[in-house]
Write a protein that holds these residues in place. Structure first.
Motif, PDB file in Angstrom:
ATOM      1  N   THR A   1       0.839  -1.208   0.000  1.00  0.00           N
ATOM      2  CA  THR A   1       0.000   0.000   0.000  1.00  0.00           C
ATOM      3  C   THR A   1       0.869   1.252   0.000  1.00  0.00           C
ATOM      4  N   ASP A   2       1.901   1.252   0.828  1.00  0.00           N
ATOM      5  CA  ASP A   2       2.802   2.408   0.871  1.00  0.00           C
ATOM      6  C   ASP A   2       3.548   2.579  -0.446  1.00  0.00           C
ATOM      7  N   LEU A   3       3.899   1.469  -1.099  1.00  0.00           N
ATOM      8  CA  LEU A   3       4.584   1.550  -2.392  1.00  0.00           C
ATOM      9  C   LEU A   3       3.688   2.194  -3.437  1.00  0.00           C
ATOM     10  N   ARG A   4       2.454   1.741  -3.517  1.00  0.00           N
ATOM     11  CA  ARG A   4       1.588   2.300  -4.563  1.00  0.00           C
ATOM     12  C   ARG A   4       1.194   3.736  -4.246  1.00  0.00           C
ATOM     13  N   THR A   5       1.166   4.110  -2.932  1.00  0.00           N
ATOM     14  CA  THR A   5       0.918   5.506  -2.562  1.00  0.00           C
ATOM     15  C   THR A   5       2.109   6.367  -2.958  1.00  0.00           C
ATOM     16  N   GLY A   6       3.316   5.883  -2.695  1.00  0.00           N
ATOM     17  CA  GLY A   6       4.512   6.603  -3.124  1.00  0.00           C
ATOM     18  C   GLY A   6       4.560   6.776  -4.626  1.00  0.00           C
ATOM     19  N   ALA A   7       4.165   5.735  -5.350  1.00  0.00           N
ATOM     20  CA  ALA A   7       4.147   5.815  -6.812  1.00  0.00           C
ATOM     21  C   ALA A   7       3.151   6.873  -7.290  1.00  0.00           C
ATOM     22  N   ALA A   8       1.995   6.957  -6.627  1.00  0.00           N
ATOM     23  CA  ALA A   8       1.017   7.996  -6.981  1.00  0.00           C
ATOM     24  C   ALA A   8       1.590   9.386  -6.713  1.00  0.00           C
ATOM     25  N   GLY A   9       2.363   9.508  -5.644  1.00  0.00           N
ATOM     26  CA  GLY A   9       3.027  10.778  -5.368  1.00  0.00           C
ATOM     27  C   GLY A   9       4.013  11.157  -6.447  1.00  0.00           C
ATOM     28  N   ALA A  10       4.726  10.159  -6.980  1.00  0.00           N
ATOM     29  CA  ALA A  10       5.680  10.420  -8.061  1.00  0.00           C
ATOM     30  C   ALA A  10       4.961  10.862  -9.327  1.00  0.00           C
ATOM     31  N   VAL A  11       3.853  10.200  -9.651  1.00  0.00           N
ATOM     32  CA  VAL A  11       3.067  10.575 -10.839  1.00  0.00           C
ATOM     33  C   VAL A  11       2.529  11.986 -10.673  1.00  0.00           C
ATOM     34  N   SER A  12       2.077  12.313  -9.472  1.00  0.00           N
ATOM     35  CA  SER A  12       1.556  13.663  -9.204  1.00  0.00           C
ATOM     36  C   SER A  12       2.634  14.720  -9.420  1.00  0.00           C
ATOM     37  N   LEU A  13       3.809  14.471  -8.873  1.00  0.00           N
ATOM     38  CA  LEU A  13       4.918  15.421  -9.041  1.00  0.00           C
ATOM     39  C   LEU A  13       5.283  15.583 -10.507  1.00  0.00           C
ATOM     40  N   LYS A  14       5.355  14.492 -11.218  1.00  0.00           N
ATOM     41  CA  LYS A  14       5.762  14.503 -12.627  1.00  0.00           C
ATOM     42  C   LYS A  14       4.882  15.417 -13.469  1.00  0.00           C
ATOM     43  N   TYR A  15       3.574  15.407 -13.208  1.00  0.00           N
ATOM     44  CA  TYR A  15       2.643  16.131 -14.069  1.00  0.00           C
ATOM     45  C   TYR A  15       2.222  17.498 -13.529  1.00  0.00           C
ATOM     46  N   THR A  16       2.698  17.885 -12.350  1.00  0.00           N
ATOM     47  CA  THR A  16       2.282  19.178 -11.792  1.00  0.00           C
ATOM     48  C   THR A  16       3.459  20.090 -11.472  1.00  0.00           C
ATOM     49  N   THR A  17       4.657  19.668 -11.858  1.00  0.00           N
ATOM     50  CA  THR A  17       5.862  20.430 -11.524  1.00  0.00           C
ATOM     51  C   THR A  17       6.706  20.638 -12.771  1.00  0.00           C
ATOM     52  N   ASP A  18       7.285  21.808 -12.898  1.00  0.00           N
ATOM     53  CA  ASP A  18       8.200  22.088 -14.002  1.00  0.00           C
ATOM     54  C   ASP A  18       9.549  21.459 -13.685  1.00  0.00           C
ATOM     55  N   LEU A  19       9.855  20.352 -14.366  1.00  0.00           N
ATOM     56  CA  LEU A  19      11.113  19.650 -14.122  1.00  0.00           C
ATOM     57  C   LEU A  19      12.204  20.062 -15.104  1.00  0.00           C
ATOM     58  N   THR A  20      11.896  21.035 -15.956  1.00  0.00           N
ATOM     59  CA  THR A  20      12.867  21.451 -16.981  1.00  0.00           C
ATOM     60  C   THR A  20      13.574  22.757 -16.643  1.00  0.00           C
ATOM     61  N   SER A  21      13.147  23.417 -15.569  1.00  0.00           N
ATOM     62  CA  SER A  21      13.746  24.701 -15.216  1.00  0.00           C
ATOM     63  C   SER A  21      15.234  24.539 -14.883  1.00  0.00           C
ATOM     64  N   THR A  22      16.010  25.506 -15.274  1.00  0.00           N
ATOM     65  CA  THR A  22      17.447  25.502 -14.967  1.00  0.00           C
ATOM     66  C   THR A  22      17.825  26.657 -14.045  1.00  0.00           C
ATOM     67  N   THR A  23      16.806  27.378 -13.559  1.00  0.00           N
ATOM     68  CA  THR A  23      17.100  28.580 -12.767  1.00  0.00           C
ATOM     69  C   THR A  23      17.139  28.318 -11.269  1.00  0.00           C
ATOM     70  N   ASP A  24      16.545  27.215 -10.812  1.00  0.00           N
ATOM     71  CA  ASP A  24      16.541  26.973  -9.366  1.00  0.00           C
ATOM     72  C   ASP A  24      16.475  25.474  -9.084  1.00  0.00           C
ATOM     73  N   ASP A  25      16.763  25.135  -7.838  1.00  0.00           N
ATOM     74  CA  ASP A  25      16.663  23.746  -7.404  1.00  0.00           C
ATOM     75  C   ASP A  25      15.198  23.389  -7.138  1.00  0.00           C
ATOM     76  N   LEU A  26      14.939  22.104  -7.123  1.00  0.00           N
ATOM     77  CA  LEU A  26      13.610  21.615  -6.768  1.00  0.00           C
ATOM     78  C   LEU A  26      13.650  21.223  -5.289  1.00  0.00           C
ATOM     79  N   ILE A  27      13.008  22.033  -4.462  1.00  0.00           N
ATOM     80  CA  ILE A  27      13.012  21.789  -3.018  1.00  0.00           C
ATOM     81  C   ILE A  27      11.717  21.055  -2.661  1.00  0.00           C
TER      82      ILE A  27
END
Length: 390
Positions: A176-202
């Motif tokens: 259950t914790d694994l699939r919850t973590g995986a959902a968190g990863a999918v959420s981050l992937k589609y709601t965060t700009d991972l291409t920016s080069t101006t700042d770190d991802l905190i």
């Protein structure tokens, strides 16, 4: 004379027809009786040895395999689940997953029981070889006094062709914790700009338990090819220093411990909340622009981590609206009269399928993860494929 003979001729024809009809009926009756006798003999032959108390048929299914906790935990990781969970969300948004509403059993505290809660979830992803039913027990806090964990659970993976159980996984909430973590990863992937080069991802973590660890591992996996450097910050009422030290060493990223949730919010672009959900954990004026909140602590009508005004101000995304409106963060906002289901921007699977865009600027985004049967079906299939080959 013709008047008298014509009826006689008709009568002869009628008699011949009746005779043939009787012959046909006799033959048909004989054939039917013969067929019934043959069918009965075949049925007796098939069930001759099956009419034993407790056994319905001569043939039966093999007993399901049992995978104990040590086997499950030593052979599965959150990275195994990310791709399958992402695909499951996409299928869910297309209506290609059968997901019933979760069943909840409350175990009230008495002299002989509780307190605790039991959740039963399940689902089938169209076209998959298996489907899954999961029983998860949580909040049995008296177990701690006995040296036992407060939660436990099993996954039952079933053959989608025969309906026979293939395996029982004693996962005690690990899967259950694994699939919850995986959902968190999918959420981050589609709601965060991972291409920016101006700042770190905190990435901030409010709560420092097992789910937070899987969220951290999954976040690291999904940002591995990002141009942004991931750093972590954690706040928790217990275990935060240990969490920071362990995750820093395991993931090879910098982690710091925040002195408060407000201090964490001031530093974070992404905030994972995974607490018991008895009280809200942040405030609207603590948040930076361009923040994504991924909340996974609410899965019952009594829980809420995110204040209603934060939900109202956000681009709100649910894992499954019919669930979040009943047991997730959305439930509280609906009860308070500040939101309706019409205020839901989309479900997570719509981002996966590309039918809705994710982040479009500096907006505040909240992703409400209550946990779906689609995720359970996905991790169940992965677990069966991987562990049955051992």
């Amino acid at each position: 004379a013709n008047i008298h003979f014509q009826p006689l001729k008709q009568s002869k024809k009628a008699n011949k027809s009746k005779t043939k009809a009787k012959q046909t009926m006799v033959f048909s009756s004989f054939a039917s009786s013969s067929f019934r006798r043959v069918a009965q003999k075949q049925a007796i032959a098939l069930t001759k040895n099956s009419c034993v108390p407790g056994r319905r048929f001569l043939a039966t299914f093999p007993a399901p395999k049992l995978f104990d906790y040590a086997t499950v935990t030593s052979n599965l990781s959150v990275t195994d689940a990310i791709e399958s969970v992402e695909q499951a969300f996409g299928a869910l948004a297309k209506g290609n997953v059968d997901v019933p509403m979760p069943m909840h059993i409350g175990i009230h505290e008495t002299e002989h029981a509780g307190p605790g809660d039991c959740h039963i979830k399940g689902g089938y992803v169209l076209g998959s070889k298996t489907f899954t039913v999961k029983l998860a027990c949580v909040s049995f806090y008296k177990n701690v006094e006995k040296g036992l964990p407060a939660g436990s659970g099993v996954f039952i993976v079933v053959d989608a062709v025969t309906g026979a159980p293939l395996a029982v996984f004693q996962e005690n909430r690990f899967m259950t914790d694994l699939r919850t973590g995986a959902a968190g990863a999918v959420s981050l992937k589609y709601t965060t700009d991972l291409t920016s080069t101006t700042d770190d991802l905190i990435v901030g973590f409010i709560g420092a338990g097992a789910i937070a660890r899987n969220m951290a591992r999954a976040a690291k996996a999904v940002t591995a090819s990002s141009s942004r450097t991931m750093k972590g910050v954690v706040f928790g009422l217990a275990g935060a220093p240990e969490f920071a030290a362990e995750m820093s060493e395991e993931l090879g990223i910098d982690f710091e411990v925040a002195e408060s949730a407000q201090a964490l919010c001031a530093k974070s672009n992404v905030i994972y909340t995974q607490t018991p959900g008895s009280t809200t954990v942040l405030e609207l004026d603590w948040l930076q622009p361009n923040t994504t909140i991924i909340a996974s602590g609410s899965d019952q009508p009594t829980k809420q981590e995110i204040p209603n005004n934060v939900l109202k101000a956000s681009k709100y995304i649910s894992d499954l609206t019919k669930q979040t409106s009943k047991v997730g963060e959305l439930r509280g906002a609906i009860q308070a009269g500040v939101m309706t289901e019409a205020d839901v921007y989309c479900e997570l699977g719509e981002l996966v399928n590309g039918t809705k865009p994710g982040r479009e600027g500096d907006e505040l985004i909240v992703v409400d993860l209550t946990g779906t049967g689609a995720q359970d079906a996905a991790i169940g299939q992965v677990a069966w494929e991987k562990l049955s080959a051992l």
